[in-house]
Design a protein around this motif. Structure first.
Motif, mmCIF file in Angstrom:
data_model
loop_
_atom_site.group_PDB
_atom_site.id
_atom_site.type_symbol
_atom_site.label_atom_id
_atom_site.label_comp_id
_atom_site.label_asym_id
_atom_site.label_seq_id
_atom_site.Cartn_x
_atom_site.Cartn_y
_atom_site.Cartn_z
ATOM 1 N N LYS A 1 129.898 68.167 29.149
ATOM 2 C CA LYS A 1 131.196 67.757 29.720
ATOM 3 C C LYS A 1 132.337 68.174 28.790
ATOM 4 C CE LYS A 1 133.731 63.513 31.017
ATOM 5 N NZ LYS A 1 133.976 63.668 32.454
ATOM 6 N N LEU A 2 132.145 67.975 27.491
ATOM 7 C CA LEU A 2 133.176 68.329 26.525
ATOM 8 C C LEU A 2 133.366 69.844 26.440
ATOM 9 C CD1 LEU A 2 135.211 67.556 24.373
ATOM 10 C CD2 LEU A 2 133.326 67.292 22.744
ATOM 11 N N ILE A 3 132.268 70.580 26.421
ATOM 12 C CA ILE A 3 132.358 72.045 26.372
ATOM 13 C C ILE A 3 133.108 72.579 27.586
ATOM 14 C CG2 ILE A 3 131.005 74.186 26.561
ATOM 15 C CD1 ILE A 3 128.909 72.874 24.740
ATOM 16 N N GLU A 4 132.745 72.106 28.771
ATOM 17 C CA GLU A 4 133.406 72.579 29.989
ATOM 18 C C GLU A 4 134.873 72.168 30.029
ATOM 19 O OE1 GLU A 4 132.162 74.740 32.243
ATOM 20 O OE2 GLU A 4 130.594 74.817 30.712
ATOM 21 N N GLY A 5 135.156 70.948 29.551
ATOM 22 C CA GLY A 5 136.537 70.479 29.527
ATOM 23 C C GLY A 5 137.418 71.338 28.637
ATOM 24 N N ILE A 6 136.871 71.792 27.522
ATOM 25 C CA ILE A 6 137.640 72.657 26.614
ATOM 26 C C ILE A 6 137.779 74.055 27.209
ATOM 27 C CG2 ILE A 6 137.595 73.802 24.363
ATOM 28 C CD1 ILE A 6 136.249 71.224 23.260
ATOM 29 N N LYS A 7 136.682 74.617 27.690
ATOM 30 C CA LYS A 7 136.711 75.974 28.247
ATOM 31 C C LYS A 7 137.648 76.090 29.446
ATOM 32 C CE LYS A 7 132.170 77.935 27.110
ATOM 33 N NZ LYS A 7 130.880 78.379 27.711
ATOM 34 N N ASN A 8 137.653 75.072 30.293
ATOM 35 C CA ASN A 8 138.427 75.138 31.540
ATOM 36 C C ASN A 8 139.911 74.830 31.371
ATOM 37 O OD1 ASN A 8 136.045 75.720 32.895
ATOM 38 N ND2 ASN A 8 135.671 73.594 33.507
ATOM 39 N N ASN A 9 140.284 74.269 30.229
ATOM 40 C CA ASN A 9 141.666 73.825 30.070
ATOM 41 C C ASN A 9 142.429 74.454 28.905
ATOM 42 O OD1 ASN A 9 142.059 71.472 32.111
ATOM 43 N ND2 ASN A 9 140.061 71.057 31.185
ATOM 44 N N ILE A 10 141.701 75.176 28.028
ATOM 45 C CA ILE A 10 142.360 75.763 26.864
ATOM 46 C C ILE A 10 141.982 77.234 26.755
ATOM 47 C CG2 ILE A 10 142.698 75.613 24.360
ATOM 48 C CD1 ILE A 10 141.827 72.682 24.498
ATOM 49 N N ASP A 11 142.979 78.096 26.651
ATOM 50 C CA ASP A 11 142.735 79.535 26.502
ATOM 51 C C ASP A 11 142.464 79.883 25.038
ATOM 52 O OD1 ASP A 11 143.198 80.022 29.205
ATOM 53 O OD2 ASP A 11 145.375 80.218 28.899
ATOM 54 N N TYR A 12 141.967 81.100 24.842
ATOM 55 C CA TYR A 12 141.740 81.643 23.499
ATOM 56 C C TYR A 12 140.848 80.721 22.662
ATOM 57 C CZ TYR A 12 145.664 84.571 24.929
ATOM 58 O OH TYR A 12 146.479 85.422 25.608
ATOM 59 N N VAL A 13 139.708 80.357 23.236
ATOM 60 C CA VAL A 13 138.727 79.554 22.501
ATOM 61 C C VAL A 13 137.388 80.284 22.503
ATOM 62 C CG1 VAL A 13 139.824 77.345 23.015
ATOM 63 C CG2 VAL A 13 138.039 78.217 24.546
ATOM 64 N N ARG A 14 136.569 79.985 21.512
ATOM 65 C CA ARG A 14 135.239 80.590 21.398
ATOM 66 C C ARG A 14 134.233 79.503 21.056
ATOM 67 N NH1 ARG A 14 131.209 82.527 18.117
ATOM 68 N NH2 ARG A 14 130.508 84.675 18.448
ATOM 69 N N LEU A 15 133.196 79.364 21.883
ATOM 70 C CA LEU A 15 132.117 78.427 21.581
ATOM 71 C C LEU A 15 131.196 79.068 20.557
ATOM 72 C CD1 LEU A 15 130.570 75.768 22.194
ATOM 73 C CD2 LEU A 15 129.290 77.054 23.933
ATOM 74 N N ASN A 16 130.999 78.410 19.432
ATOM 75 C CA ASN A 16 130.127 78.931 18.382
ATOM 76 C C ASN A 16 128.735 78.340 18.507
ATOM 77 O OD1 ASN A 16 132.308 80.354 17.077
ATOM 78 N ND2 ASN A 16 133.022 78.347 16.365
ATOM 79 N N GLY A 17 127.724 79.168 18.200
ATOM 80 C CA GLY A 17 126.341 78.730 18.310
ATOM 81 C C GLY A 17 125.703 79.239 19.583
ATOM 82 N N HIS A 18 124.408 79.030 19.690
ATOM 83 C CA HIS A 18 123.693 79.512 20.869
ATOM 84 C C HIS A 18 124.077 78.692 22.100
ATOM 85 C CE1 HIS A 18 120.405 80.874 23.443
ATOM 86 N NE2 HIS A 18 120.227 81.861 22.572
ATOM 87 N N PRO A 19 124.291 79.355 23.235
ATOM 88 C CA PRO A 19 124.728 78.609 24.430
ATOM 89 C C PRO A 19 123.702 77.613 24.965
ATOM 90 C CG PRO A 19 124.268 80.921 24.965
ATOM 91 C CD PRO A 19 124.243 80.811 23.470
ATOM 92 N N GLU B 1 126.323 73.156 11.378
ATOM 93 C CA GLU B 1 127.689 73.445 11.822
ATOM 94 C C GLU B 1 127.748 73.867 13.285
ATOM 95 O OE1 GLU B 1 130.305 75.691 9.364
ATOM 96 O OE2 GLU B 1 129.240 75.163 7.522
ATOM 97 N N ILE B 2 126.945 74.870 13.668
ATOM 98 C CA ILE B 2 127.052 75.407 15.030
ATOM 99 C C ILE B 2 125.916 74.967 15.944
ATOM 100 C CG2 ILE B 2 128.419 77.384 14.275
ATOM 101 C CD1 ILE B 2 125.892 79.098 14.416
ATOM 102 N N GLY B 3 124.950 74.234 15.413
ATOM 103 C CA GLY B 3 123.924 73.615 16.251
ATOM 104 C C GLY B 3 122.798 74.504 16.715
ATOM 105 N N THR B 4 122.764 75.767 16.310
ATOM 106 C CA THR B 4 121.725 76.696 16.777
ATOM 107 C C THR B 4 120.343 76.264 16.299
ATOM 108 O OG1 THR B 4 123.263 78.549 16.867
ATOM 109 C CG2 THR B 4 120.930 79.088 16.682
ATOM 110 N N ILE B 5 119.375 76.301 17.228
ATOM 111 C CA ILE B 5 117.985 75.945 16.919
ATOM 112 C C ILE B 5 117.190 77.224 16.693
ATOM 113 C CG2 ILE B 5 115.897 74.814 17.770
ATOM 114 C CD1 ILE B 5 117.714 73.066 19.546
ATOM 115 N N GLN B 6 116.567 77.338 15.523
ATOM 116 C CA GLN B 6 115.805 78.540 15.176
ATOM 117 C C GLN B 6 114.387 78.475 15.762
ATOM 118 O OE1 GLN B 6 117.194 81.071 13.841
ATOM 119 N NE2 GLN B 6 119.019 80.245 12.839
ATOM 120 N N PRO B 7 113.734 79.641 15.948
ATOM 121 C CA PRO B 7 112.358 79.683 16.474
ATOM 122 C C PRO B 7 111.342 79.312 15.387
ATOM 123 C CG PRO B 7 113.116 81.906 16.005
ATOM 124 C CD PRO B 7 114.293 81.000 15.747
#
Length: 389
Positions: free
Chosen positions: A271-289, A153-159
């Motif tokens: 590109k998609l992450i930045e496009g969402i962050k820069n153009n839409i308020d009140y959003v949260r990226l889920n998962g490890h950056p 779901e959130i794409g996080t890679i475990q150690p």
């Protein structure tokens, strides 16, 4: 014709032409049963062996350590139940995490009803387990640790390597569900030190209904399916030769193109992450950056229901999801998002967009443009958003 953009590659992938071409003869011309000793059977057996070799090469394993299954969920079931029942004389304790796929969580719940004890590890806000908590959870009754490689779901890679080292030090088997990892990040089972690892063909541009499990030589495990001598007496049932051939070809292509594939989808993901962050308020990226699947984008949009967002996107030809495809019929918020600390209200506004080989920059531009419009429209109907404004 309406534009159609598929951004749900973590749910399934389209089968590549090279894969289908290699499968076709095994539906009619080379239709033999691999257990038959005549020429038709030997032809099928040769194809089975080639596919097994390809899967093994893709993960740095020996061919004798690869077993084919009917998919990733079956392989999860086999790994966990097989280890549990084969080693119950040693102990009855299993450790997993709260954000596993339901093919792991539901198996653990089943085992709890049959005399086993399960510890469900917490994760942090990014979906990472705590290695110290893992160490503290291990007891003299622990027989298995099962932690997924990449969260679906959130794409996080475990150690994974560090977890394997802890397991080995304590004499505990370690299984990892690598369904989202194969074909998206480099894998070497020997270097990682895992005991069991499973995969699914349709996540890497292969056919549906076929998977595989790596079982390290020497691992004590019971079969999940009884009834025949196939897969070296460990998985009964006539092999799905066309599907296995396709899986083998898909794995070969995935490894040959791995670097280019990662570079392509990671560039579009960012590109998609930045496009969402820069153009839409009140959003949260889920998962490890940074420690995340190269094609995974998962956001929560406040003041919006995820289902409304998905339907609105679909109306303009964009296919995404709100989480795992296996639980898309549920109205409950994602157990993964709840585990990373989100409220019900925030978790209900989740959107997962996953990128693949056939995604283009034009697709991403189209998605960003339409997402901005759709989010704004849906928020205008939200009384909660009116209060914030």
């Amino acid at each position: 014709m309406k534009k159609r953009i598929y951004l749900d590659y973590s749910a399934t992938t389209p089968m590549k032409k090279e894969v289908l071409d290699e499968m076709m003869p095994y539906f009619n011309e080379k239709f033999g049963n691999a257990s038959s000793i005549h020429s038709f059977g030997r032809e099928a057996k040769e194809a089975l062996d080639i596919a097994r070799d390809r899967i093994a090469k893709a993960i740095g394993a020996a061919s004798s350590e690869i077993f084919f299954t009917g998919g990733g969920s079956e392989a999860d079931n086999w790994a966990i139940k097989g280890i549990a029942f084969a080693n119950k004389n040693k102990g009855s304790h299993i450790i997993t995490s709260k954000i596993e796929h339901h093919a792991v969580l539901h198996v653990c719940e089943y085992l709890e009803k049959n005399g086993f004890e399960v510890t469900y590890l917490d994760v942090d806000e990014y979906g990472m387990i705590d290695l110290e908590q893992l160490k503290e959870a291990i007891t003299d009754k622990t027989i298995l640790i099962s932690i997924m490689f990449v969260n679906n779901e959130i794409g996080t890679i475990q150690p994974i390597k560090e977890i394997a080292e802890i397991a080995k030090e304590k004499g505990v088997y370690f299984h990892t569900d690598a369904v989202q990892a194969l074909g998206n990040i480099p894998i070497d089972v020997k270097e990682l030190g895992v005991d069991l690892m499973n995969f699914s063909s349709h996540k890497i541009y292969g056919p549906k209904g076929v998977g595989a499990i790596y079982i390290k030589k020497g691992v004590k495990i019971h079969p999940l399916i009884h009834g025949g001598a196939q897969e070296r007496k460990r998985r009964a049932g006539t092999e799905n030769i066309p599907g296995i051939v396709g899986f083998g070809k898909a794995a070969e292509l995935a490894i040959e193109n791995l670097d280019a594939h990662i570079a392509h989808i990671q560039k579009l993901r960012d590109k998609l992450i930045e496009g969402i962050k820069n153009n839409i308020d009140y959003v949260r990226l889920n998962g490890h950056p940074t420690k995340r699947h190269p094609g995974n984008v998962n956001f929560c949009f406040e003041f919006i229901e995820g289902e409304s967002l998905l339907l609105s996107l679909d109306m303009v030809g964009i296919a995404g999801s709100s989480g795992s495809a296996c639980t898309s019929g549920s109205l409950d918020p994602s157990h993964v998002l709840m585990a990373i600390g989100l409220t019900h209200e925030i978790a209900h506004g989740s959107l997962r967009l996953t990128i693949g080989d056939f995604t283009t920059e034009e697709d991403i531009d189209y998605v960003i443009e339409n997402l901005i419009t759709i989010v704004d429209r849906l928020r205008q109907m939200s009384p909660l958003y009116e209060k914030v404004k």
